[in-house]
Design a protein around this motif. Structure first.
Motif, short mmCIF file in Angstrom:
data_model
loop_
_atom_site.label_atom_id
_atom_site.label_comp_id
_atom_site.label_asym_id
_atom_site.label_seq_id
_atom_site.Cartn_x
_atom_site.Cartn_y
_atom_site.Cartn_z
N LYS A 1 39.38 18.03 -127.18
CA LYS A 1 38.56 16.85 -126.93
C LYS A 1 39.02 16.14 -125.65
O LYS A 1 40.21 16.21 -125.32
CB LYS A 1 38.65 15.91 -128.14
CG LYS A 1 40.09 15.56 -128.50
CD LYS A 1 40.19 14.98 -129.87
CE LYS A 1 41.60 14.64 -130.24
NZ LYS A 1 42.58 15.71 -130.08
N PRO A 2 38.10 15.51 -124.96
CA PRO A 2 36.64 15.54 -125.16
C PRO A 2 36.01 16.76 -124.49
O PRO A 2 36.62 17.38 -123.61
CB PRO A 2 36.19 14.25 -124.48
CG PRO A 2 37.14 14.09 -123.34
CD PRO A 2 38.47 14.57 -123.86
N LEU A 3 34.79 17.07 -124.89
CA LEU A 3 34.04 18.15 -124.27
C LEU A 3 33.91 17.90 -122.77
O LEU A 3 34.06 18.83 -121.95
CB LEU A 3 32.66 18.23 -124.92
CG LEU A 3 31.66 19.25 -124.38
CD1 LEU A 3 32.18 20.66 -124.57
CD2 LEU A 3 30.31 19.08 -125.10
N ALA B 1 26.36 13.21 -119.11
CA ALA B 1 25.60 14.12 -118.25
C ALA B 1 26.33 15.44 -118.09
O ALA B 1 25.70 16.52 -118.09
CB ALA B 1 25.36 13.47 -116.89
N GLN B 2 27.65 15.41 -117.96
CA GLN B 2 28.42 16.64 -117.85
C GLN B 2 28.34 17.44 -119.15
O GLN B 2 28.20 18.66 -119.13
CB GLN B 2 29.87 16.31 -117.54
CG GLN B 2 30.12 15.73 -116.15
CD GLN B 2 31.57 15.38 -115.93
OE1 GLN B 2 32.34 15.18 -116.87
NE2 GLN B 2 31.96 15.30 -114.66
N ALA B 3 28.43 16.74 -120.27
CA ALA B 3 28.36 17.41 -121.57
C ALA B 3 27.00 18.10 -121.75
O ALA B 3 26.91 19.22 -122.28
CB ALA B 3 28.60 16.42 -122.70
N TYR C 1 26.16 22.03 -122.34
CA TYR C 1 25.30 22.45 -123.45
C TYR C 1 24.17 23.35 -122.95
O TYR C 1 23.91 24.42 -123.51
CB TYR C 1 24.72 21.22 -124.16
CG TYR C 1 23.66 21.54 -125.17
CD1 TYR C 1 24.00 21.93 -126.46
CD2 TYR C 1 22.30 21.48 -124.84
CE1 TYR C 1 23.02 22.25 -127.39
CE2 TYR C 1 21.32 21.79 -125.77
CZ TYR C 1 21.68 22.18 -127.04
OH TYR C 1 20.71 22.50 -127.96
N ASP C 2 23.49 22.93 -121.90
CA ASP C 2 22.39 23.72 -121.34
C ASP C 2 22.88 25.09 -120.86
O ASP C 2 22.20 26.11 -121.06
CB ASP C 2 21.73 22.97 -120.17
CG ASP C 2 20.95 21.75 -120.63
OD1 ASP C 2 20.60 21.67 -121.82
OD2 ASP C 2 20.70 20.86 -119.78
N LEU C 3 24.05 25.11 -120.26
CA LEU C 3 24.61 26.37 -119.77
C LEU C 3 24.92 27.31 -120.93
O LEU C 3 24.59 28.50 -120.89
CB LEU C 3 25.87 26.09 -118.96
CG LEU C 3 26.60 27.28 -118.35
CD1 LEU C 3 25.68 28.08 -117.44
CD2 LEU C 3 27.84 26.80 -117.58
N ALA C 4 25.55 26.78 -121.97
CA ALA C 4 25.87 27.60 -123.14
C ALA C 4 24.62 28.11 -123.83
O ALA C 4 24.52 29.30 -124.19
CB ALA C 4 26.72 26.79 -124.13
N LEU D 1 27.95 18.42 -128.55
CA LEU D 1 27.29 17.51 -127.63
C LEU D 1 27.08 16.13 -128.26
O LEU D 1 27.34 15.10 -127.63
CB LEU D 1 25.94 18.09 -127.18
CG LEU D 1 25.08 17.21 -126.27
CD1 LEU D 1 25.82 16.87 -124.98
CD2 LEU D 1 23.75 17.89 -125.98
N HIS D 2 26.62 16.11 -129.50
CA HIS D 2 26.35 14.84 -130.17
C HIS D 2 27.64 14.05 -130.38
O HIS D 2 27.67 12.82 -130.17
CB HIS D 2 25.65 15.09 -131.50
CG HIS D 2 25.13 13.84 -132.15
ND1 HIS D 2 24.21 13.01 -131.55
CD2 HIS D 2 25.42 13.27 -133.36
CE1 HIS D 2 23.94 12.00 -132.36
NE2 HIS D 2 24.66 12.13 -133.46
#
Length: 374
Positions: free
Chosen positions: A94-96, A101-103, A107-110, A339-340
Motif C-alpha cells: 500500500k498504497p497502489l 488518477a495514477q491508480a 487499473y486501465d493498463l491492467a 482501485l476503490h
C-alpha cells in the motif's frame, strides 16, 4: 509450482519472507533492489537469489508469476506500471499509487492487458476478518446498524522508532511513514475488511489534519489524524479513525439489533471475535459482560508467529492470486477492489477541514468468502 518475484527488500520484505515459508508450493524466482548493499544483506540472510537489475529479474520469469512490489510508496506507481507493461501480474504494498488518477491509469493498463493488480493489505483474507464476516452474514448480532473501527497507534513521534529494525537489519522507514501518513499506510487494514463484506463506499465524509508538528523528514508531512464516516451502498454507516496520536487501539465493533460483535486486533490473523448480547435488566439497557467467542469450524490458513506489532501472514494475498490462476477462476482481490480502496483511502487522507461529502467515482463488489468461512 507457483512463482513470485520481489522488487524492494526494505523493512516490510522480511515479513513477506517469514510468511512465504508457510507456502511451500510458492517459489521465489529472485529479488531486486536498487540498493546493492541492502539487496546482498537481505538475500544472504534468506538464502534467495539476488538479481542485479530489473531486466535480470524479469529474465526467465514465467508469464503466470506474480511480482511483489515492496518498494517505497513514492515508487509504487512507476514500478507497478513497469511490471504491468512487461506483462506481469502485480501485488503491491500500500498504497497502489499516491494519486487517484495514477491508480486509474494502473487499473486501465491492467484491464487492457488482462492482468491482475492487487494491493495490500490482505488481512481481509485472514481468519479474524473472515470470522467476523461470517458472523455478520449469519446474523449473530442481528442486522448491523453501525460500525466503529479504530486504527490508532499511539503517539508515534515520541516512540523509539529509530531503533525499530527488521529481521535483516532494515530500519523502519519513519520518514516515509510521516510523509505518506498513517491513513494511507493503515486505513486499508479495516477498510479492506469492510469492503470485503459490503462492497462499495458511496460517499466519504471525512476530516484530516496534522496535529503533531516538527516530525522527522523532508518536505510536507501528511495528516497524522483522520476521521471518516463511510456510507456504503449496501452496508451500515461506519466510522473509521486513523492516527499516530491517540493511544493504541485497533478494535472494530459491529452494532447490531441483537448486540455487539467485536475484534480488538486488526494486525493479528488469529484475533478473537466476540459477541455481547444486548439485554434489559429492570430499566437498564446493557450489553452482556459475558462475551461469547465466535469461531469458525475447521482449519483456516497458515499462521505466522508474532513479529513486532504484527501477527499476520503477508502472503495470503499473493497466494490467493496464484491459486486463482491454478484453479482458473476470478481472483478474490480484484483490480476494482484495489482501485476503490485507493480512492476511498485518499479521500480520507486529503479531506482536510472543508472538503465535506465526497462522492466516490469507483466501485467494487464484496469479496467471496474463503472456502473455510462459508
Amino acid at each position: 509450482m507457483s512463482v513470485i518475484a520481489i522488487i524492494g527488500c526494505g523493512f516490510v520484505a522480511d515479513l513477506y519472507m517469514r510468511s512465504l515459508a508457510t507456502f511451500p508450493d510458492i517459489r521465489l524466482h529472485g529479488v531486486f533492489d536498487i540498493n546493492a548493499a541492502r539487496l546482498a544483506q537481505f538475500c544472504d540472510h534468506w538464502k534467495v537469489p539476488a538479481k542485479p537489475s530489473y531486466e535480470a529479474l524479469l529474465d526467465g520469469l514465467p508469464p503466470d508469476a506474480v511480482i511483489l512490489n515492496l518498494t517505497n510508496p513514492s515508487a509504487h506507481y512507476e514500478v507497478n506500471r513497469a511490471c504491468l507493461e512487461a506483462g506481469h501480474h502485480v501485488y503491491t504494498e500500500k498504497p497502489l499509487a499516491m494519486e487517484v488518477a495514477q491508480a486509474k491509469t494502473l487499473y486501465d493498463l491492467a484491464e487492457g492487458k488482462g492482468l491482475m493488480l492487487a494491493s495490500a493489505p490482505c488481512s481481509l483474507l485472514g481468519e479474524a476478518a473472515q470470522t467476523l464476516g461470517h458472523a455478520i452474514r449469519t446474523g449473530v448480532a442481528g442486522t448491523p446498524r453501525a460500525i466503529y473501527a479504530e486504527l490508532d497507534d499511539g503517539f508515534v513521534p515520541q516512540a523509539a522508532y529509530r531503533k525499530w529494525l527488521s529481521e535483516t537489519g532494515a530500519p523502519w522507514p519513519y520518514e516515509d511513514e510521516f510523509n505518506v501518513g498513517c491513513t494511507l499506510e493503515h486505513a486499508g487494514y479495516y477498510l479492506g475488511w469492510l469492503m470485503s463484506w459490503f462492497g462499495s463506499v458511496r460517499t466519504v465524509v471525512a476530516a484530516s489534519a496534522e496535529t503533531i508538528p516538527d516530525k522527522i523528514g523532508k518536505g510536507a508531512m501528511a495528516p497524522d489524524l483522520s476521521v471518516a464516516t463511510l456510507f456504503f451502498e449496501n452496508g451500515p454507516v461506519t466510522r473509521l479513525t486513523c492516527s499516530i496520536v491517540a493511544p493504541h487501539d485497533h478494535q472494530i465493533r459491529v452494532f447490531g439489533d441483537g448486540g455487539v460483535l467485536q475484534c480488538k486486533a486488526a494486525w493479528d490473523n488469529s484475533a478473537k471475535v466476540r459477541f455481547s448480547k444486548r439485554m434489559t435488566i429492570r430499566r437498564k439497557l446493557l450489553e452482556s459482560p459475558l462475551k461469547k467467542r465466535v469461531k469458525l469450524a475447521g482449519p483456516t490458513h497458515p499462521k505466522v508467529a508474532r513479529w513486532g506489532a504484527a501477527e499476520m501472514n503477508f502472503m495470503l494475498g499473493p497466494a490467493e492470486m496464484l491459486q486463482s490462476l491454478v484453479e482458473d477462476r476470478p481472483c478474490r482481490l480484484t483490480n476494482e477492489f484495489a482501485l476503490h480502496m485507493t480512492e476511498v483511502t485518499l479521500a480520507m487522507q486529503t479531506a482536510g477541514e472543508m472538503s465535506g461529502a465526497q462522492a466516490m467515482t469507483t466501485r467494487c463488489n464484496p469479496v467471496e468468502p474463503m472456502p473455510w468461512a462459508k
